[in-house]
Design a protein around this motif. Structure first.
Motif, PDB file in Angstrom:
ATOM      1  N   UNK A  78    -135.907  15.951 -27.593  1.00  0.00           N
ATOM      2  CA  UNK A  78    -136.883  16.009 -29.229  1.00  0.00           C
ATOM      3  C   UNK A  78    -136.971  14.920 -29.427  1.00  0.00           C
ATOM      4  N   UNK A  79    -136.212  14.472 -30.136  1.00  0.00           N
ATOM      5  CA  UNK A  79    -136.508  13.446 -30.459  1.00  0.00           C
ATOM      6  C   UNK A  79    -137.758  12.628 -30.092  1.00  0.00           C
ATOM      7  N   UNK A  80    -137.489  11.707 -28.873  1.00  0.00           N
ATOM      8  CA  UNK A  80    -138.512  11.109 -27.990  1.00  0.00           C
ATOM      9  C   UNK A  80    -140.095  12.407 -28.029  1.00  0.00           C
ATOM     10  N   UNK A  81    -140.333  13.017 -27.765  1.00  0.00           N
ATOM     11  CA  UNK A  81    -140.943  14.299 -28.255  1.00  0.00           C
ATOM     12  C   UNK A  81    -141.992  13.916 -29.269  1.00  0.00           C
ATOM     13  N   UNK A  82    -140.723  13.797 -30.133  1.00  0.00           N
ATOM     14  CA  UNK A  82    -141.464  13.981 -31.518  1.00  0.00           C
ATOM     15  C   UNK A  82    -141.989  12.741 -32.272  1.00  0.00           C
ATOM     16  N   UNK A  83    -141.964  11.434 -31.033  1.00  0.00           N
ATOM     17  CA  UNK A  83    -142.390   9.703 -31.768  1.00  0.00           C
ATOM     18  C   UNK A  83    -143.515   9.864 -31.064  1.00  0.00           C
ATOM     19  N   UNK A  84    -144.041  10.346 -29.784  1.00  0.00           N
ATOM     20  CA  UNK A  84    -144.877  10.527 -28.879  1.00  0.00           C
ATOM     21  C   UNK A  84    -146.085  11.158 -29.512  1.00  0.00           C
ATOM     22  N   UNK A  85    -145.248  12.153 -30.532  1.00  0.00           N
ATOM     23  CA  UNK A  85    -146.723  13.092 -31.271  1.00  0.00           C
ATOM     24  C   UNK A  85    -147.327  12.168 -31.892  1.00  0.00           C
ATOM     25  N   UNK A  86    -146.321  11.314 -32.848  1.00  0.00           N
ATOM     26  CA  UNK A  86    -146.552  10.745 -33.554  1.00  0.00           C
ATOM     27  C   UNK A  86    -147.515   9.521 -33.197  1.00  0.00           C
ATOM     28  N   UNK A  87    -147.715   9.161 -32.023  1.00  0.00           N
ATOM     29  CA  UNK A  87    -148.475   8.345 -31.871  1.00  0.00           C
ATOM     30  C   UNK A  87    -149.682   8.377 -31.364  1.00  0.00           C
ATOM     31  N   UNK A  88    -149.559   9.556 -30.616  1.00  0.00           N
ATOM     32  CA  UNK A  88    -150.878   9.907 -30.050  1.00  0.00           C
ATOM     33  C   UNK A  88    -150.367  10.658 -28.935  1.00  0.00           C
ATOM     34  N   UNK A  89    -149.430   9.751 -27.517  1.00  0.00           N
ATOM     35  CA  UNK A  89    -149.126  10.726 -26.290  1.00  0.00           C
ATOM     36  C   UNK A  89    -148.789  12.011 -26.484  1.00  0.00           C
ATOM     37  N   UNK A  90    -149.655  13.404 -26.223  1.00  0.00           N
ATOM     38  CA  UNK A  90    -149.650  14.251 -26.182  1.00  0.00           C
ATOM     39  C   UNK A  90    -149.016  14.112 -25.413  1.00  0.00           C
ATOM     40  N   UNK A  91    -149.161  14.102 -23.144  1.00  0.00           N
ATOM     41  CA  UNK A  91    -148.784  14.548 -22.460  1.00  0.00           C
ATOM     42  C   UNK A  91    -147.390  14.113 -22.093  1.00  0.00           C
ATOM     43  N   UNK A  92    -146.758  13.115 -22.413  1.00  0.00           N
ATOM     44  CA  UNK A  92    -145.716  12.490 -22.851  1.00  0.00           C
ATOM     45  C   UNK A  92    -144.697  13.438 -24.119  1.00  0.00           C
ATOM     46  N   UNK A  93    -145.086  13.778 -24.732  1.00  0.00           N
ATOM     47  CA  UNK A  93    -144.198  14.709 -26.145  1.00  0.00           C
ATOM     48  C   UNK A  93    -144.420  15.520 -25.038  1.00  0.00           C
ATOM     49  N   UNK A  94    -145.387  16.317 -24.647  1.00  0.00           N
ATOM     50  CA  UNK A  94    -145.300  17.987 -23.627  1.00  0.00           C
ATOM     51  C   UNK A  94    -144.159  17.655 -22.726  1.00  0.00           C
ATOM     52  N   UNK A  95    -143.938  16.588 -21.803  1.00  0.00           N
ATOM     53  CA  UNK A  95    -142.781  16.128 -20.991  1.00  0.00           C
ATOM     54  C   UNK A  95    -141.880  16.607 -21.800  1.00  0.00           C
ATOM     55  N   UNK A  96    -141.291  15.661 -22.382  1.00  0.00           N
ATOM     56  CA  UNK A  96    -140.218  14.935 -22.936  1.00  0.00           C
ATOM     57  C   UNK A  96    -139.530  17.401 -23.780  1.00  0.00           C
ATOM     58  N   UNK A  97    -140.515  18.059 -24.082  1.00  0.00           N
ATOM     59  CA  UNK A  97    -140.325  19.200 -25.090  1.00  0.00           C
ATOM     60  C   UNK A  97    -139.171  19.529 -23.413  1.00  0.00           C
ATOM     61  N   UNK A  98    -140.245  19.825 -22.583  1.00  0.00           N
ATOM     62  CA  UNK A  98    -139.915  20.732 -20.906  1.00  0.00           C
ATOM     63  C   UNK A  98    -139.181  20.693 -20.809  1.00  0.00           C
ATOM     64  N   UNK A  99    -137.880  19.154 -20.970  1.00  0.00           N
ATOM     65  CA  UNK A  99    -137.049  18.737 -20.582  1.00  0.00           C
ATOM     66  C   UNK A  99    -136.010  19.112 -21.160  1.00  0.00           C
ATOM     67  N   UNK A 100    -136.335  19.711 -23.056  1.00  0.00           N
ATOM     68  CA  UNK A 100    -135.314  19.761 -23.744  1.00  0.00           C
ATOM     69  C   UNK A 100    -134.847  21.674 -23.332  1.00  0.00           C
ATOM     70  N   UNK A 101    -136.421  21.971 -23.265  1.00  0.00           N
ATOM     71  CA  UNK A 101    -135.922  23.331 -22.159  1.00  0.00           C
ATOM     72  C   UNK A 101    -135.365  23.867 -21.524  1.00  0.00           C
TER      73      UNK A 101
END
Length: 295
Positions: A89-112
């Motif tokens: 979840x926290x990696x996803x938030x960091x990726x969102x902050x730096x604009x790497x949305x696809x990686x953020x989405x992938x980390x969210x899916x792994x958390x879910x």
């Protein structure tokens, strides 16, 4: 440094590994608060190195040959579970902050995948879907979040923004399809006009009462009256009224009137009913002598 790396993972005591992972989580949180997103990502990423390779079981039991995980107590497994969720979840938030949305989405899916009802992961994945233009998927995540937490104001705010985007998207689609239909109608109108012009060009002009006037396709009217019209096609056709054959030459203008009368008379003769051959002349009636016998 080499000895420190070798000590990570299931070879390290679960208690020490969990303590190190918690320390890395705190380090990452502090870097994130300071806006140091790359440093925070590094710390969060290292968490996983300390919490993988464990499974719930008898912590005091010896490791069996071929066993890939190390058994830990239920309490320790719960802590490891939470640390894995924090990692993704926290990696996803960091990726969102730096604009790497696809990686953020992938980390969210792994958390879910670990916890399908994780509110943070659902919210962040919903935002990622929205930023990537997947509006239906975004709505699905936010709707599920509100089912789990009906008072979540952040989710309600995102859903309102999503409804506005849905309305704008529908207007754009309607405008696009309306323009497409207008273009198709215009093209069909042009095609119909072209077809009509072609048919008009190919039509044979035969004005009544003008014998001997050539038409666009080489057809000449040679005679007509109220009931009949005789037409000769100089281009290889026949005469209207049943005449067949090759090319025919129209009569000279000087004889057109006489030819017309003859043609009309001939057609009239053809239409007379055939009553067969006439009988021979009747024989004269000769009455025979009639004897009247007195009574």
């Amino acid at each position: 440094r080499t000895q420190h790396i070798q000590a990570r993972g299931p070879t390290m005591a679960a208690t020490a590994a969990i303590a190190k992972a918690l320390d890395l989580k705190e380090k990452g949180n502090q870097a994130f608060k300071n806006g140091e997103y790359r440093a925070a990502m590094t710390a969060y990423h290292e968490i996983f190195m300390y919490v993988h390779g464990y499974s719930e079981g008898n912590a005091g039991a010896a490791t069996l040959p071929g066993q890939t995980t190390r058994p830990v107590t239920k309490e320790e497994m719960d802590q490891i579970h939470e640390l894995k969720l924090a990692h993704f979840c926290n990696l996803a938030m960091c990726h969102m902050k730096v604009g790497n949305i696809p990686k953020a989405l992938a980390n969210c899916s792994k958390a879910l995948a670990i916890d399908p009802q994780n509110v943070k992961a659902l919210f962040r994945r919903g935002k990622c879907h929205a930023q990537l233009g997947a509006l239906d998927e975004s709505k699905a995540d936010l709707d599920k979040l509100l089912q789990l937490d009906p008072s979540n104001k952040d989710a309600m705010r995102e859903l309102r923004a999503l409804k506005t985007r849905f309305a704008s998207h529908r207007k754009k689609e309607q405008k696009k399809f309306a323009g497409m239909f207008d273009k198709l109608n215009a093209e069909e109108g042009e095609a119909d006009a072209a077809t009509a012009n072609a048919m008009e060009t190919e039509a044979v002009a035969m004005p009544a009462g003008e014998a001997g006037v050539p038409s666009k396709l080489g057809v000449r009217i040679v005679a007509e009256d109220e009931k009949h019209r005789v037409v000769i096609n100089r281009g290889g056709g026949g005469a209207e009224g049943g005449a067949q054959g090759g090319s025919m030459t129209a009569p000279p203008p000087a004889t057109a009137a006489g030819g017309a009368e003859a043609a009309v008379a001939e057609l009239a003769d053809d239409e007379e009913e055939d009553i067969g051959e006439p009988l021979e002349a009747p024989q004269a009636f000769q009455p025979s002598d009639v004897l009247v016998r007195a009574g």
